[in-house]
Scaffold this active site. Structure first.
Site, PDB file in Angstrom:
ATOM      1  N   ASP A   1      -1.606   6.755   6.140  1.00  0.00           N
ATOM      2  CA  ASP A   1      -2.728   5.982   5.590  1.00  0.00           C
ATOM      3  C   ASP A   1      -3.168   4.990   6.663  1.00  0.00           C
ATOM      4  O   ASP A   1      -2.544   3.951   6.852  1.00  0.00           O
ATOM      5  CB  ASP A   1      -2.250   5.244   4.331  1.00  0.00           C
ATOM      6  CG  ASP A   1      -3.265   4.214   3.834  1.00  0.00           C
ATOM      7  OD1 ASP A   1      -4.378   4.145   4.393  1.00  0.00           O
ATOM      8  OD2 ASP A   1      -2.930   3.470   2.889  1.00  0.00           O
TER       9      ASP A   1
ATOM     10  N   TRP B   1       0.807  -1.226   0.000  1.00  0.00           N
ATOM     11  CA  TRP B   1       0.000   0.000   0.000  1.00  0.00           C
ATOM     12  C   TRP B   1       0.836   1.270   0.000  1.00  0.00           C
ATOM     13  O   TRP B   1       0.507   2.233  -0.697  1.00  0.00           O
ATOM     14  CB  TRP B   1      -1.033  -0.015   1.140  1.00  0.00           C
ATOM     15  CG  TRP B   1      -2.047  -1.092   0.868  1.00  0.00           C
ATOM     16  CD1 TRP B   1      -2.210  -2.255   1.541  1.00  0.00           C
ATOM     17  CD2 TRP B   1      -2.992  -1.135  -0.217  1.00  0.00           C
ATOM     18  NE1 TRP B   1      -3.194  -3.019   0.955  1.00  0.00           N
ATOM     19  CE2 TRP B   1      -3.684  -2.351  -0.119  1.00  0.00           C
ATOM     20  CE3 TRP B   1      -3.308  -0.272  -1.264  1.00  0.00           C
ATOM     21  CZ2 TRP B   1      -4.685  -2.729  -1.014  1.00  0.00           C
ATOM     22  CZ3 TRP B   1      -4.313  -0.642  -2.165  1.00  0.00           C
ATOM     23  CH2 TRP B   1      -4.975  -1.851  -2.031  1.00  0.00           C
TER      24      TRP B   1
ATOM     25  N   LYS C   1     -13.221  -1.163   6.829  1.00  0.00           N
ATOM     26  CA  LYS C   1     -12.554  -2.197   7.632  1.00  0.00           C
ATOM     27  C   LYS C   1     -13.013  -2.142   9.088  1.00  0.00           C
ATOM     28  O   LYS C   1     -13.693  -3.034   9.560  1.00  0.00           O
ATOM     29  CB  LYS C   1     -11.052  -2.060   7.491  1.00  0.00           C
ATOM     30  CG  LYS C   1     -10.668  -2.239   6.006  1.00  0.00           C
ATOM     31  CD  LYS C   1      -9.239  -2.099   5.738  1.00  0.00           C
ATOM     32  CE  LYS C   1      -8.909  -1.954   4.289  1.00  0.00           C
ATOM     33  NZ  LYS C   1      -8.960  -3.180   3.485  1.00  0.00           N
TER      34      LYS C   1
HETATM   35  N1  PMP Z   1      -4.457   1.592   2.046  1.00  0.00           N
HETATM   36  C1  PMP Z   1      -4.543   0.445   2.750  1.00  0.00           C
HETATM   37  C2  PMP Z   1      -3.654   0.270   3.937  1.00  0.00           C
HETATM   38  C3  PMP Z   1      -5.460  -0.538   2.375  1.00  0.00           C
HETATM   39  O1  PMP Z   1      -5.534  -1.680   3.076  1.00  0.00           O
HETATM   40  C4  PMP Z   1      -6.286  -0.315   1.252  1.00  0.00           C
HETATM   41  C5  PMP Z   1      -7.333  -1.307   0.806  1.00  0.00           C
HETATM   42  N2  PMP Z   1      -7.201  -2.581   1.229  1.00  0.00           N
HETATM   43  C6  PMP Z   1      -6.144   0.876   0.543  1.00  0.00           C
HETATM   44  C7  PMP Z   1      -5.235   1.816   0.985  1.00  0.00           C
HETATM   45  C8  PMP Z   1      -6.965   1.170  -0.677  1.00  0.00           C
HETATM   46  O2  PMP Z   1      -8.238   1.513  -0.305  1.00  0.00           O
HETATM   47  P1  PMP Z   1      -9.409   1.681  -1.369  1.00  0.00           P
HETATM   48  O3  PMP Z   1      -9.659   0.342  -1.957  1.00  0.00           O
HETATM   49  O4  PMP Z   1     -10.525   2.211  -0.529  1.00  0.00           O
HETATM   50  O5  PMP Z   1      -8.953   2.663  -2.387  1.00  0.00           O
END
Ligand code: PMP
Length: 359
Positions: A172, A103, A196
């Protein structure tokens, strides 16, 4: 709700039965309107007052200081990968990023479209099962901000203490916001998709310190522009109204559990129970450096791929879903977000134990 499964998936995650039941009860007549929350005009006084209410409730629950604005935006965590540099990285400036997994890596790739990015250190050498030591980080004292991902959802790597840096800190928190207490005063900007620990997909919570507003790059789309969203109370366009409604129900549920410190205690207990069993099992293995083990997402390997598949089938027979590891690393992954109860983890450990003996 006899057919209800236990969803250990990484998100969208399961919601507490009581939240779903309340949403069902309120579906045809929310707050005496004769409508569901998804049918109300977002500019109506009713919805505008509701937004202000959710904002205040969230601020109180997470103890967010008054010099921060709270936004409820569309676009997900990934939308914020672009929004962060667009809002915080003036043309010609550079930002520091810590690369700890999938991520943060995707955030780096996205940010590189909008400015100069300095990767201060990377966990790639450890296959992202550990985090480079702080003393190896190549920080730029002139960086516009420092960005990191405190909980990397895929491998289950969590940085448990907030890094001390001299520039605005951006994080994030998609897979950990609302799971433990938060010292917001240490951060400049944080963001998290709600799907989540705090509800359903569609709404992304962004918290911005006041002094970081008013510097967006000219190309920033209005829906991603923090200042425009602050000035319009998260309504530059139609906000994800029903996702905000579910978020509000989750805040009430969180308060009923005793608030964030109580849920943190329970989350730590759940993770401790699972790691303790993994470590004693001699069958399941967690490859993450023990210092960085996540309390939210726990990745596991079994001795062979065939046993992994058999375990997943056994788990399904016991009413557990969402345990398949992310395709990038395989194996099993157990996500222990807020709605997962201690007794659900006890049940999972029982099944894991009996599978290790006989499976
Ligand atoms: N950052 C993290 C730490 C994630 O776990 C995720 C999704 N699993 C995201 C960003 C991306 O999020 P989204 O699918 O809402 O764009």
């Amino acid at each position: 709700m006899n057919n209800r499964v236990i969803n250990f998936g990484a998100g969208p995650a399961m919601l507490p039965d009581s939240v779903l039941q309340r949403a069902a009860v309120e579906m045809l007549n929310w707050r005496g309107t004769g409508m569901s929350a998804m049918e109300i005009g977002h500019r109506s006084p009713l919805f505008q007052n509701f937004l202000a209410e959710v904002n205040a409730k969230f601020r109180k629950l997470l103890a967010i200081p008054i010099n921060y604005k709270i936004l409820f935006l569309p676009g997900g965590g990934k939308g914020q990968f672009a929004a962060v540099p667009m809002n915080l990285l003036p043309l010609g400036a550079s930002a520091d990023y810590l690369d700890t997994g999938v991520w943060s890596n995707l955030a780096i790739e996205e940010a590189q479209q909008y400015g100069k990015i300095n990767i201060v250190a990377s966990g790639a050498e450890s296959h992202y099962y550990s985090v480079p030591e702080r003393k190896t980080w190549k920080l730029n004292p002139q960086a516009a901000y420092f960005y990191y991902c405190p909980n990397e959802t895929i491998a289950g790597v969590q940085i448990h203490s907030i890094p001390q840096v001299d520039v605005p800190l951006v994080a994030d928190l998609t897979s950990c916001l609302g799971s433990s207490s938060l010292d917001m005063s240490r951060f400049g900007v944080i963001f998290a998709g709600a799907q989540k620990n705090l509800g359903q997909a569609g709404v992304t919570v962004v918290i911005v310190r006041d002094d970081l507003l008013n510097q967006a790059q000219a190309i920033t789309p209005s829906i991603l522009d923090y200042t425009q969203q602050v000035n319009n109370h998260s309504c530059v366009n139609t906000p994800p109204t029903y996702a905000i409604y579910i978020f509000d129900l989750m805040l009430d549920w969180l308060a009923e559990q005793g608030g964030v410190s109580a849920i943190e205690k329970s989350n730590r207990y759940k993770a401790k129970m699972l790691y303790a069993y993994i470590d004693e099992s001699n069958f399941y293995r967690n490859l993450v450096d023990p210092t960085y083990r996540s309390i939210m997402n726990i990745s596991l390997t079994l001795p062979t791929e065939a046993l992994t598949q058999q375990f997943l089938a056994t788990a399904t027979n016991h009413g557990f879903v969402g345990l398949k590891g992310h395709k990038k690393i395989g194996g099993i992954r157990v996500s222990l977000y807020n709605p997962i109860t201690e007794s659900m983890v006890v049940k999972l450990v029982e099944v894991m134990r009996s599978f290790a003996k006989t499976g």
